[in-house]
Design an enzyme around this catalytic site. Sequence first.
Site, short mmCIF file in Angstrom:
data_model
loop_
_atom_site.label_atom_id
_atom_site.label_comp_id
_atom_site.label_asym_id
_atom_site.label_seq_id
_atom_site.Cartn_x
_atom_site.Cartn_y
_atom_site.Cartn_z
N GLY A 94 0.23 -0.49 -5.91
CA GLY A 94 0.67 0.55 -6.82
C GLY A 94 0.70 1.92 -6.19
CG ASP A 238 -11.83 -4.10 -0.85
OD1 ASP A 238 -12.18 -4.32 0.33
OD2 ASP A 238 -10.69 -3.73 -1.15
#
Length: 415
Positions: A94, A238
Amino acid sequence: PRGLASRGCVNAPSPLLGCSFARGHGTACRRRAALSCRVIGAPRGAGESAVGGPGARRPWQEHFVDFPETLTLKMVSSQPKYDLIREVGRGSYGVVYEAVIRKTSARVAVKKIRCHAPENVELALREFWALSSIKSQHPNVIHLEECILQKDGMVQKMSHGSNSSLYLQLVETSLKGEIAFDPRSAYYLWFVMDFCDGGDMNEYLLSRKPNRKTNTSFMLQLSSALAFLHKNQIIHRDLKPDNILISQSRLDTSDLEPTLKVADFGLSKVCSASGQNPEEPVSVNKCFLSTACGTDFYMAPEVWEGHYTAKADIFALGIIIWAMLERITFIDTETKKELLGSYVKQGTEIVPVGEALLENPKMELLIPVKKKSMNGRMKQLIKEMLAANPQDRPDAFELELRLVQIAFKDNSWET
Ligand SMILES: Nc1ncnc2c1ncn2[C@@H]1O[C@H](COP(=O)(O)OP(=O)(O)O)[C@@H](O)[C@H]1O
Ligand SMILES: [Mg+2]
């Protein structure tokens, strides 16, 4: 895991300083991982048609989005709510914009994810479930103001466990791994969150001289954020300097260190209640996950194997803190960007620490690389955070406590 079988015995490790080594940064790994992630935490009955028929709640609120032509997120019956100012980041899934709330002039960040592939939908829903599951705010965790779901010209605010047909179509898409809505429509998810004006941790630290006060502050902020996330049953999966953003807004005149915000929850996992007692929240350190995902340089050995808990986040933070204290960097071959991250060197190759430990769990890490870059307690703590066996690593609560002790009792983590 990639290349492990073909590599011979691990040599005496020698993590290198500086940025003369380059290696791919594992974004493909992340992409693959996201594809294979199993979606957990979706509302029961997802996939069944739950909305419609007489008396069903009308899913659409009186909004619509008019973008990108005017860079404005509008509501039909009133003035636009947000003005998008400029693009500040672009990831694989995105675009992120700096925006302003018209009413208050407050700055926000707006992340727009196009839901044209199941992989994107899954990432967006993971981020939404994690951020919307947090009931209170933490200064070092990005705050989600709202999440808006757009279909063509219509928008609705997305809420957790909503029975709107559109939300359920997204959940179904993510669970089945195939688009469960009319592919001719354009679906977008918009995340409105705190705006971080100071770039990410790589950009911030690598454009400045090493500073002990900043390092201490960053370690304390990160450990506090991680303890908060783990207390809230969220495993980030992450953690890396690219996903740790800096907010400098309150810095104006004071000499306070900037505020860090842990961001990008696209791979995160909210651990649900334990099977035996649904009322009792499960400890994230006992919640076993099996999807090998993350970014290779920060991935714990057990993540490569696909059997891990929240201790994987502790390992990632160990890599980040070690790299920050000793300025260990490498060049990402794809983006050519210099990134903070510690590694081991095998011959002419640099190898992620977790991958090397998987091959040789007895490998002794050379911490610190520079003789006087940290004191004995700090060295011991980083070694424990990077232990091959996750059970030998401190949990997030012990980590926070020990870092506070090191920072304040010793007055310095340096020798
Ligand atoms: N809240 C924010 N404030 C400022 N910049 C942001 C914000 N969130 C994301 N960004 C920028 O956009 C980039 C991509 O966002 P991220 O959430 O990490 O998505 P991706 O999954 O694409 O990595 C970040 O590295 C950062 O540069
Ligand atoms: Mg990111």
